[in-house]
Design a protein around this motif. Structure first.
Motif, mmCIF file in Angstrom:
data_model
loop_
_atom_site.group_PDB
_atom_site.id
_atom_site.type_symbol
_atom_site.label_atom_id
_atom_site.label_comp_id
_atom_site.label_asym_id
_atom_site.label_seq_id
_atom_site.Cartn_x
_atom_site.Cartn_y
_atom_site.Cartn_z
ATOM 1 N N ALA A 1 -16.116 -37.972 3.887
ATOM 2 C CA ALA A 1 -15.116 -38.039 2.820
ATOM 3 C C ALA A 1 -15.065 -36.728 2.031
ATOM 4 C CB ALA A 1 -15.419 -39.203 1.884
ATOM 5 N N GLY A 2 -16.231 -36.161 1.756
ATOM 6 C CA GLY A 2 -16.275 -34.900 1.017
ATOM 7 C C GLY A 2 -15.695 -33.733 1.802
ATOM 8 N N LEU A 3 -15.899 -33.738 3.102
ATOM 9 C CA LEU A 3 -15.390 -32.641 3.936
ATOM 10 C C LEU A 3 -13.900 -32.730 4.202
ATOM 11 C CD1 LEU A 3 -18.255 -32.323 6.556
ATOM 12 C CD2 LEU A 3 -17.606 -30.630 4.847
ATOM 13 N N THR A 4 -13.364 -33.935 4.267
ATOM 14 C CA THR A 4 -11.966 -34.094 4.667
ATOM 15 C C THR A 4 -11.005 -34.252 3.497
ATOM 16 O OG1 THR A 4 -12.259 -36.484 4.919
ATOM 17 C CG2 THR A 4 -12.595 -35.113 6.880
ATOM 18 N N SER A 5 -11.505 -34.510 2.308
ATOM 19 C CA SER A 5 -10.628 -34.763 1.170
ATOM 20 C C SER A 5 -10.116 -33.448 0.574
ATOM 21 C CB SER A 5 -11.365 -35.554 0.098
ATOM 22 O OG SER A 5 -10.532 -35.753 -1.023
ATOM 23 N N GLN A 6 -8.894 -33.515 0.087
ATOM 24 C CA GLN A 6 -8.302 -32.371 -0.616
ATOM 25 C C GLN A 6 -8.410 -32.541 -2.135
ATOM 26 O OE1 GLN A 6 -7.147 -29.654 0.975
ATOM 27 N NE2 GLN A 6 -7.777 -30.622 2.890
ATOM 28 N N ASP A 7 -8.807 -33.718 -2.577
ATOM 29 C CA ASP A 7 -8.930 -34.022 -4.005
ATOM 30 C C ASP A 7 -10.279 -33.533 -4.521
ATOM 31 O OD1 ASP A 7 -8.691 -35.025 -6.551
ATOM 32 O OD2 ASP A 7 -8.642 -37.135 -5.957
ATOM 33 N N VAL A 8 -10.231 -32.703 -5.543
ATOM 34 C CA VAL A 8 -11.454 -32.100 -6.086
ATOM 35 C C VAL A 8 -12.393 -33.167 -6.653
ATOM 36 C CG1 VAL A 8 -12.347 -30.505 -7.836
ATOM 37 C CG2 VAL A 8 -10.289 -29.938 -6.571
ATOM 38 N N GLU A 9 -11.828 -34.175 -7.300
ATOM 39 C CA GLU A 9 -12.671 -35.224 -7.883
ATOM 40 C C GLU A 9 -13.377 -36.045 -6.812
ATOM 41 O OE1 GLU A 9 -10.242 -37.479 -10.519
ATOM 42 O OE2 GLU A 9 -10.002 -35.817 -11.927
ATOM 43 N N VAL A 10 -12.707 -36.301 -5.712
ATOM 44 C CA VAL A 10 -13.330 -37.046 -4.608
ATOM 45 C C VAL A 10 -14.465 -36.226 -4.004
ATOM 46 C CG1 VAL A 10 -12.959 -37.997 -2.302
ATOM 47 C CG2 VAL A 10 -11.271 -38.405 -4.100
ATOM 48 N N VAL A 11 -14.227 -34.949 -3.805
ATOM 49 C CA VAL A 11 -15.259 -34.073 -3.237
ATOM 50 C C VAL A 11 -16.464 -34.014 -4.166
ATOM 51 C CG1 VAL A 11 -15.792 -31.708 -2.549
ATOM 52 C CG2 VAL A 11 -13.594 -32.714 -1.922
ATOM 53 N N HIS A 12 -16.211 -33.819 -5.460
ATOM 54 C CA HIS A 12 -17.316 -33.746 -6.420
ATOM 55 C C HIS A 12 -18.082 -35.068 -6.460
ATOM 56 C CE1 HIS A 12 -19.626 -32.572 -9.906
ATOM 57 N NE2 HIS A 12 -19.244 -33.687 -10.518
ATOM 58 N N GLY A 13 -17.364 -36.186 -6.478
ATOM 59 C CA GLY A 13 -18.011 -37.499 -6.496
ATOM 60 C C GLY A 13 -18.824 -37.757 -5.237
ATOM 61 N N ALA A 14 -18.281 -37.351 -4.096
ATOM 62 C CA ALA A 14 -18.987 -37.561 -2.828
ATOM 63 C C ALA A 14 -20.298 -36.776 -2.802
ATOM 64 C CB ALA A 14 -18.105 -37.159 -1.653
ATOM 65 N N TYR A 15 -20.236 -35.512 -3.181
ATOM 66 C CA TYR A 15 -21.450 -34.698 -3.134
ATOM 67 C C TYR A 15 -22.464 -35.097 -4.208
ATOM 68 C CZ TYR A 15 -19.512 -31.836 0.532
ATOM 69 O OH TYR A 15 -19.005 -31.415 1.728
ATOM 70 N N SER A 16 -21.982 -35.548 -5.365
ATOM 71 C CA SER A 16 -22.913 -36.054 -6.384
ATOM 72 C C SER A 16 -23.614 -37.315 -5.891
ATOM 73 C CB SER A 16 -22.165 -36.352 -7.682
ATOM 74 O OG SER A 16 -21.635 -35.175 -8.232
ATOM 75 N N SER A 17 -22.842 -38.202 -5.263
ATOM 76 C CA SER A 17 -23.428 -39.423 -4.712
ATOM 77 C C SER A 17 -24.407 -39.117 -3.587
ATOM 78 C CB SER A 17 -22.327 -40.345 -4.196
ATOM 79 O OG SER A 17 -21.458 -40.699 -5.243
ATOM 80 N N MET A 18 -24.068 -38.151 -2.758
ATOM 81 C CA MET A 18 -24.966 -37.764 -1.664
ATOM 82 C C MET A 18 -26.296 -37.250 -2.217
ATOM 83 S SD MET A 18 -22.220 -35.951 0.854
ATOM 84 C CE MET A 18 -23.443 -35.020 1.747
ATOM 85 N N ASN A 19 -26.230 -36.505 -3.304
ATOM 86 C CA ASN A 19 -27.463 -35.995 -3.906
ATOM 87 C C ASN A 19 -28.343 -37.142 -4.389
ATOM 88 O OD1 ASN A 19 -29.285 -34.081 -4.973
ATOM 89 N ND2 ASN A 19 -28.347 -34.293 -6.986
#
Length: 78
Positions: A38-56
């Motif tokens: 989801a973080g790699l394929t999304s163009q939405d900055v909030e989705v990317v930030h949320g995905a990587y924060s959750s992954m951490n």
């Protein structure tokens, strides 16, 4: 060399604990994989930030402890 034997009840408990922790670990890795896609394929900055924060958080507080618990429960079984 002294060998310790486990009672059948304790052996069953250790095996159940190991399988439970290992399946939980695999589930956490699957969630991590979904979030990374989801973080790699999304163009939405909030989705990317949320995905990587959750992954951490998943990596630090779920995957690492479960992997260590899987190792510990495997070492206790003969």
């Amino acid at each position: 060399m002294k060998t310790s034997t486990m009672t059948p009840r304790l052996r069953k408990f250790a095996l159940t604990a190991h399988v439970t922790v290992s399946v939980g670990w695999l589930g956490a890795v699957a969630a991590f994989l979904v979030l990374s896609i989801a973080g790699l394929t999304s163009q939405d900055v909030e989705v990317v930030h949320g995905a990587y924060s959750s992954m951490n958080l998943i990596g630090l507080f779920v995957i690492v402890p479960l992997s260590l618990a899987a190792l510990a429960t495997d070492l206790s079984s003969p």
